[in-house]
Design an enzyme around this catalytic site. Structure first.
Site, mmCIF file in Angstrom:
data_model
loop_
_atom_site.group_PDB
_atom_site.id
_atom_site.type_symbol
_atom_site.label_atom_id
_atom_site.label_comp_id
_atom_site.label_asym_id
_atom_site.label_seq_id
_atom_site.Cartn_x
_atom_site.Cartn_y
_atom_site.Cartn_z
ATOM 1 N N PHE A 298 10.374 -7.895 11.051
ATOM 2 C CA PHE A 298 10.667 -8.139 9.669
ATOM 3 C C PHE A 298 11.661 -9.528 9.371
ATOM 4 C CE2 PHE A 298 10.577 -4.000 11.346
ATOM 5 C CZ PHE A 298 10.024 -3.084 10.296
ATOM 6 N N TYR B 293 4.258 -11.418 9.927
ATOM 7 C CA TYR B 293 3.405 -11.407 8.379
ATOM 8 C C TYR B 293 2.268 -12.954 9.137
ATOM 9 C CZ TYR B 293 8.134 -9.785 7.201
ATOM 10 O OH TYR B 293 8.784 -9.534 7.098
#
Length: 222
Positions: free
Chosen positions: A78, A67
């Site tokens: 994730f 991210y």
């Protein structure tokens, strides 16, 4: 980049750290951290390996990039720290777990408890510039993480490889299907989850396979 990687991984991947591409990658990553904001924080680059030693790997889930927003990345694909809003793809993963196995949706997105049970949450690229998705692709990380996948395939048996989306499915060629289980589905992103991710039942299929080979099933909801 200080390669303080967990000892069993350091042994399994020893040759990779000596290769020219990895030395070049190390210099690139060091320069990037000096030049601006890069995620995850340096201490979390190899967090997936720290929490899931090579000897304990029973499941591999493949992601693509960390991210790239503030506070989100902590080295596990994730996953986000507990104080961060659960991202859309992970919300869909939770929905599929509930649909598959029952239970309640967790209030946070920290998947460290998966890693500690033997799930390697591996991104193909382990670093990224703030706000710039894909900015550290094709710099050497993919060669390293391909070697990780190949090493698990060659040196272990009866591991479940979970490949969500086109990018992850391309890694299939690195895995020996005669000794491992490969599960494929659409990516859990809101853009594709209804195209084959929902209903895949990968979580029950993984646990059924592990039990057949005398391994502990994963407690997906902790």
């Amino acid at each position: 980049m200080d390669v303080r990687i967990e000892p069993s991984w350091k042994k399994a991947l020893q040759d990779e750290f000596e290769k020219e591409y990895f030395r070049n990658l190390t210099e690139f990553v060091k320069d990037e951290y000096k030049a601006g904001t890069v995620y995850p924080p340096p201490k979390f680059i190899f967090h997936a390996f720290e929490l899931c030693p090579f000897d304990k790997v029973t499941v591999v889930i493949l992601g693509q990039d960390p991210y790239h927003g503030l506070g989100q990345a902590h080295g596990l694909c994730f996953s986000v720290p507990e104080n961060i809003t659960v991202p859309p793809s992970l919300r869909n993963i939770y929905l599929e777990i509930i649909n598959d196995l029952g239970g309640k949706i967790p209030t946070h997105g920290n998947l460290e408890h998966w890693a500690e049970q033997g799930v390697l949450l591996l991104n193909a690229t382990l670093t990224v510039r703030s706000g710039q998705a894909g900015s550290h692709q094709h710099k050497g990380w993919e060669e390293f993480t391909n070697a990780v996948i190949r090493t698990i395939s060659e040196k272990k048996e009866n591991v479940v490889f979970i490949l969500w989306g086109r990018y992850a499915k391309e890694k299939k060629e690195l895995i020996d299907e005669t000794k491992h289980l490969i599960l494929e589905a659409a990516h859990p992103s809101p853009f594709s989850a209804y195209g084959g991710f929902f209903g895949c039942k990968h979580f029950s299929k993984t646990n059924d396979y592990l039990k057949v080979y005398g391994k502990k099933p994963i407690l997906w909801l902790g």
